[in-house]
Scaffold this motif. Sequence first.
Motif, PDB file in Angstrom:
ATOM      1  N   VAL A 143      71.872 -22.171  -2.652  1.00  0.00           N
ATOM      2  CA  VAL A 143      71.769 -20.899  -3.382  1.00  0.00           C
ATOM      3  C   VAL A 143      71.753 -19.764  -2.360  1.00  0.00           C
ATOM      4  CG1 VAL A 143      70.402 -19.539  -5.017  1.00  0.00           C
ATOM      5  CG2 VAL A 143      70.412 -22.047  -5.182  1.00  0.00           C
ATOM      6  N   LYS A 144      72.521 -18.708  -2.618  1.00  0.00           N
ATOM      7  CA  LYS A 144      72.547 -17.551  -1.729  1.00  0.00           C
ATOM      8  C   LYS A 144      71.232 -16.757  -1.848  1.00  0.00           C
ATOM      9  CE  LYS A 144      76.643 -17.625   0.246  1.00  0.00           C
ATOM     10  NZ  LYS A 144      76.813 -17.628   1.697  1.00  0.00           N
ATOM     11  N   HIS A 145      70.746 -16.254  -0.733  1.00  0.00           N
ATOM     12  CA  HIS A 145      69.444 -15.580  -0.700  1.00  0.00           C
ATOM     13  C   HIS A 145      69.429 -14.276  -1.508  1.00  0.00           C
ATOM     14  CE1 HIS A 145      71.624 -13.136   2.142  1.00  0.00           C
ATOM     15  NE2 HIS A 145      70.580 -12.383   2.428  1.00  0.00           N
ATOM     16  N   ASN A 146      70.608 -13.606  -1.596  1.00  0.00           N
ATOM     17  CA  ASN A 146      70.664 -12.316  -2.282  1.00  0.00           C
ATOM     18  C   ASN A 146      71.158 -12.424  -3.728  1.00  0.00           C
ATOM     19  OD1 ASN A 146      73.251 -13.006  -1.656  1.00  0.00           O
ATOM     20  ND2 ASN A 146      73.730 -11.155  -0.473  1.00  0.00           N
ATOM     21  N   THR A 147      71.112 -13.658  -4.273  1.00  0.00           N
ATOM     22  CA  THR A 147      71.468 -13.877  -5.683  1.00  0.00           C
ATOM     23  C   THR A 147      70.237 -13.639  -6.552  1.00  0.00           C
ATOM     24  OG1 THR A 147      73.068 -15.575  -5.032  1.00  0.00           O
ATOM     25  CG2 THR A 147      72.394 -15.553  -7.334  1.00  0.00           C
ATOM     26  N   SER A 148      70.424 -13.040  -7.709  1.00  0.00           N
ATOM     27  CA  SER A 148      69.285 -12.861  -8.614  1.00  0.00           C
ATOM     28  C   SER A 148      68.911 -14.189  -9.253  1.00  0.00           C
ATOM     29  CB  SER A 148      69.620 -11.842  -9.708  1.00  0.00           C
ATOM     30  OG  SER A 148      70.590 -12.386 -10.603  1.00  0.00           O
ATOM     31  N   GLU A 180      63.493 -22.817   0.549  1.00  0.00           N
ATOM     32  CA  GLU A 180      63.822 -23.719  -0.558  1.00  0.00           C
ATOM     33  C   GLU A 180      63.129 -23.224  -1.833  1.00  0.00           C
ATOM     34  OE1 GLU A 180      63.049 -27.832   0.523  1.00  0.00           O
ATOM     35  OE2 GLU A 180      63.354 -27.302   2.628  1.00  0.00           O
ATOM     36  N   VAL A 181      63.760 -23.505  -2.970  1.00  0.00           N
ATOM     37  CA  VAL A 181      63.142 -23.182  -4.260  1.00  0.00           C
ATOM     38  C   VAL A 181      63.318 -24.364  -5.203  1.00  0.00           C
ATOM     39  CG1 VAL A 181      63.453 -20.674  -4.123  1.00  0.00           C
ATOM     40  CG2 VAL A 181      65.274 -22.093  -5.092  1.00  0.00           C
ATOM     41  N   SER A 182      62.351 -24.557  -6.072  1.00  0.00           N
ATOM     42  CA  SER A 182      62.459 -25.610  -7.087  1.00  0.00           C
ATOM     43  C   SER A 182      62.930 -24.992  -8.397  1.00  0.00           C
ATOM     44  CB  SER A 182      61.107 -26.292  -7.291  1.00  0.00           C
ATOM     45  OG  SER A 182      60.195 -25.394  -7.907  1.00  0.00           O
ATOM     46  N   ILE A 183      63.337 -25.809  -9.320  1.00  0.00           N
ATOM     47  CA  ILE A 183      63.786 -25.311 -10.629  1.00  0.00           C
ATOM     48  C   ILE A 183      62.626 -24.621 -11.361  1.00  0.00           C
ATOM     49  CG2 ILE A 183      63.336 -27.489 -11.802  1.00  0.00           C
ATOM     50  CD1 ILE A 183      66.231 -25.017 -12.496  1.00  0.00           C
ATOM     51  N   ASN A 184      61.413 -25.121 -11.152  1.00  0.00           N
ATOM     52  CA  ASN A 184      60.241 -24.492 -11.788  1.00  0.00           C
ATOM     53  C   ASN A 184      60.012 -23.085 -11.238  1.00  0.00           C
ATOM     54  OD1 ASN A 184      59.654 -26.611 -13.480  1.00  0.00           O
ATOM     55  ND2 ASN A 184      58.330 -27.642 -11.996  1.00  0.00           N
ATOM     56  N   ASP A 185      60.212 -22.941  -9.897  1.00  0.00           N
ATOM     57  CA  ASP A 185      60.069 -21.613  -9.286  1.00  0.00           C
ATOM     58  C   ASP A 185      61.052 -20.631  -9.924  1.00  0.00           C
ATOM     59  OD1 ASP A 185      58.130 -22.561  -7.548  1.00  0.00           O
ATOM     60  OD2 ASP A 185      59.596 -23.068  -5.988  1.00  0.00           O
ATOM     61  N   LEU A 186      62.288 -21.108 -10.123  1.00  0.00           N
ATOM     62  CA  LEU A 186      63.327 -20.246 -10.683  1.00  0.00           C
ATOM     63  C   LEU A 186      63.029 -19.887 -12.141  1.00  0.00           C
ATOM     64  CD1 LEU A 186      66.474 -22.035  -9.210  1.00  0.00           C
ATOM     65  CD2 LEU A 186      65.569 -19.809  -8.508  1.00  0.00           C
ATOM     66  N   LEU A 187      62.569 -20.853 -12.907  1.00  0.00           N
ATOM     67  CA  LEU A 187      62.309 -20.622 -14.334  1.00  0.00           C
ATOM     68  C   LEU A 187      61.109 -19.698 -14.564  1.00  0.00           C
ATOM     69  CD1 LEU A 187      62.883 -24.238 -15.708  1.00  0.00           C
ATOM     70  CD2 LEU A 187      64.338 -22.233 -16.112  1.00  0.00           C
ATOM     71  N   ASN A 188      60.163 -19.707 -13.627  1.00  0.00           N
ATOM     72  CA  ASN A 188      58.939 -18.922 -13.803  1.00  0.00           C
ATOM     73  C   ASN A 188      59.020 -17.529 -13.184  1.00  0.00           C
ATOM     74  OD1 ASN A 188      57.544 -20.965 -15.200  1.00  0.00           O
ATOM     75  ND2 ASN A 188      56.978 -21.969 -13.268  1.00  0.00           N
ATOM     76  N   VAL A 195      66.482 -14.354  -5.151  1.00  0.00           N
ATOM     77  CA  VAL A 195      66.023 -15.703  -4.802  1.00  0.00           C
ATOM     78  C   VAL A 195      65.209 -15.694  -3.510  1.00  0.00           C
ATOM     79  CG1 VAL A 195      66.791 -18.008  -4.102  1.00  0.00           C
ATOM     80  CG2 VAL A 195      67.906 -16.864  -6.021  1.00  0.00           C
ATOM     81  N   GLN A 196      65.598 -14.862  -2.541  1.00  0.00           N
ATOM     82  CA  GLN A 196      64.908 -14.860  -1.249  1.00  0.00           C
ATOM     83  C   GLN A 196      63.437 -14.465  -1.381  1.00  0.00           C
ATOM     84  OE1 GLN A 196      66.895 -12.063   1.262  1.00  0.00           O
ATOM     85  NE2 GLN A 196      66.518 -10.302  -0.062  1.00  0.00           N
ATOM     86  N   ALA A 197      63.101 -13.766  -2.468  1.00  0.00           N
ATOM     87  CA  ALA A 197      61.721 -13.324  -2.659  1.00  0.00           C
ATOM     88  C   ALA A 197      60.786 -14.485  -2.988  1.00  0.00           C
ATOM     89  CB  ALA A 197      61.662 -12.272  -3.757  1.00  0.00           C
ATOM     90  N   ILE A 198      61.306 -15.552  -3.574  1.00  0.00           N
ATOM     91  CA  ILE A 198      60.445 -16.689  -3.947  1.00  0.00           C
ATOM     92  C   ILE A 198      60.730 -17.936  -3.105  1.00  0.00           C
ATOM     93  CG2 ILE A 198      60.220 -15.865  -6.327  1.00  0.00           C
ATOM     94  CD1 ILE A 198      62.183 -18.119  -7.118  1.00  0.00           C
ATOM     95  N   ALA A 199      61.701 -17.833  -2.206  1.00  0.00           N
ATOM     96  CA  ALA A 199      62.037 -18.988  -1.365  1.00  0.00           C
ATOM     97  C   ALA A 199      60.910 -19.272  -0.378  1.00  0.00           C
ATOM     98  CB  ALA A 199      63.337 -18.730  -0.611  1.00  0.00           C
ATOM     99  N   GLU A 200      60.537 -20.526  -0.255  1.00  0.00           N
ATOM    100  CA  GLU A 200      59.486 -20.932   0.687  1.00  0.00           C
ATOM    101  C   GLU A 200      60.130 -21.646   1.868  1.00  0.00           C
ATOM    102  OE1 GLU A 200      56.357 -23.138  -1.073  1.00  0.00           O
ATOM    103  OE2 GLU A 200      56.007 -21.681  -2.694  1.00  0.00           O
ATOM    104  N   LYS A 201      59.878 -21.094   3.055  1.00  0.00           N
ATOM    105  CA  LYS A 201      60.440 -21.684   4.269  1.00  0.00           C
ATOM    106  C   LYS A 201      59.505 -22.754   4.795  1.00  0.00           C
ATOM    107  CE  LYS A 201      62.847 -20.390   8.496  1.00  0.00           C
ATOM    108  NZ  LYS A 201      63.352 -19.269   9.318  1.00  0.00           N
ATOM    109  N   SER A 202      60.010 -23.959   4.912  1.00  0.00           N
ATOM    110  CA  SER A 202      59.190 -25.086   5.382  1.00  0.00           C
ATOM    111  C   SER A 202      59.421 -25.325   6.869  1.00  0.00           C
ATOM    112  CB  SER A 202      59.543 -26.351   4.591  1.00  0.00           C
ATOM    113  OG  SER A 202      58.891 -27.471   5.149  1.00  0.00           O
ATOM    114  N   ASP A 203      58.348 -25.713   7.563  1.00  0.00           N
ATOM    115  CA  ASP A 203      58.464 -26.073   8.983  1.00  0.00           C
ATOM    116  C   ASP A 203      58.994 -27.494   9.139  1.00  0.00           C
ATOM    117  OD1 ASP A 203      57.524 -23.627   9.857  1.00  0.00           O
ATOM    118  OD2 ASP A 203      55.424 -24.260   9.752  1.00  0.00           O
ATOM    119  N   ASP A 204      59.048 -28.233   8.028  1.00  0.00           N
ATOM    120  CA  ASP A 204      59.569 -29.606   8.064  1.00  0.00           C
ATOM    121  C   ASP A 204      61.090 -29.560   8.020  1.00  0.00           C
ATOM    122  OD1 ASP A 204      57.125 -30.922   8.163  1.00  0.00           O
ATOM    123  OD2 ASP A 204      56.892 -30.867   5.987  1.00  0.00           O
ATOM    124  N   ASN A 205      61.708 -29.597   9.173  1.00  0.00           N
ATOM    125  CA  ASN A 205      63.166 -29.673   9.249  1.00  0.00           C
ATOM    126  C   ASN A 205      63.548 -30.498  10.459  1.00  0.00           C
ATOM    127  OD1 ASN A 205      63.376 -27.711  11.573  1.00  0.00           O
ATOM    128  ND2 ASN A 205      62.496 -26.359  10.019  1.00  0.00           N
TER     129      ASN A 205
END
Length: 444
Positions: A143-148, A180-188, A195-205
């Motif tokens: 998903v692009k970061h600047n997509t609604s 990363e975002v989950s479907i629940n994050d998007l629905l809520n 999208v970038q506002a709710i994306a959570e950056k994980s250190d696990d990579n």
Amino acid sequence: MEHQTIPSLDFVSILADDLVVLPAETESYTPNKWALILEGLTNAQRLKLWPLIDQSLEGAILYEMRDDARQQLLSVLTSEELEDAVKSSSDNEVVEILTALPQKLVAKLINKLSPQSQSNVESSLSYDEEQVGRYANSDVYTVKHNTSIEDALDEIRQSDLTDYSGNYIVLDDESHYVGEVSINDLLNAEGVTLVQAIAEKSDDNILDTLSLMEASNLIKNSNRPTLPILTDAGKFVGEFSMGDALSIFQHHYEAQVAHMGQVSDEDLFAPIFTSARRRALWLGINLITAFLASAVIGIFDKVLIEVVALAVLMPIVASMGGITGSQTLTLTIRGLATGQLNTANYRALRDKELSVAAVNAVVWAVIVAAMTIFWFDNYLLSVILSVAMVVNMLVAALSGIIIPMVLDKNGIDPALAGSVILTTVTDVVGFFVFLGSATIIFMS
């Protein structure tokens, strides 16, 4: 590559018929089952069976096959059959297939792919065979970061991912990992939110240049089903899954067992001269090490003639050292394979293994000394044997740690070469200490 039990159908008998018709039950066979069947056939039988298999499964079947069996089959397939297999493959499967082919043919087959697949495959092939970036799954929904949020949900509904329960990877315009975002994050979230506002950056990579075993251990310890693979600059390469890690672990431990006999990943029905040539190298190395041990014994031929009991007792020194070294070698290789052993804790393991070897050496040296006195009624001989055993078992334990560490650091598989070197060390040291001490005492 999870291998199951081989199906009960007798394909050797089926393929013996002039007009081959596959039973109806084969229509439900998975690529993994077909891979197992093909591995149990000769190349001539494989060629006869290959055209009868569903073409859409060919790429996946080749991917599931063990390296050497796959290479043997690919060597006899026509260019047209190879093209068909590549066209039916995912990008990851294409990489596995191309790895076993001549470079000239690789370039030709890559040109048959779609532009996107060409880009993905060429990117994968730019990595070494042991680097995880080569096996990254690039077929990932991002998903692009600047997509609604509203637009992102619309895109997901129009895709085939409505039942997807994992996280979606969020990237910027240059394909750098944002989070990363989950479907629940998007629905809520609010529809107009980016999208970038709710994306959570994980250190696990996973860094794309890590080895497959390092990457597998990382995801195993993360308790996540997938991890993103990133370049040093943070660019997203693809994903690595727990299933991938399990395949790597299985492949590694199968290789460990195969290496005990120096047969590696050899195809059951590889050509006779190919198998003979591969095994000849290690037979030759073993012969050289045997001559080295014999040369050490030859130095002390005079004392052996004078004290015949030495020849009877020599194997005890070598075998006790060999077993001690093998125990430590196995433990060290396992530690290296799982990533638990490194330069930071290697000294602690060395000290522990030397202590264990010292305790066992003293206990068994006393027992062997008592048996030697009872057998040969010679106290000096029992002392010589005991000292040689203690020295050899300590050297063996130390070698069992140092040898695999040095081999691994130099990019040599310790499971393949470690046992050969260890056997040489324990034989040479054991015979030299035992016969050398006997020469000094009995021949002076």
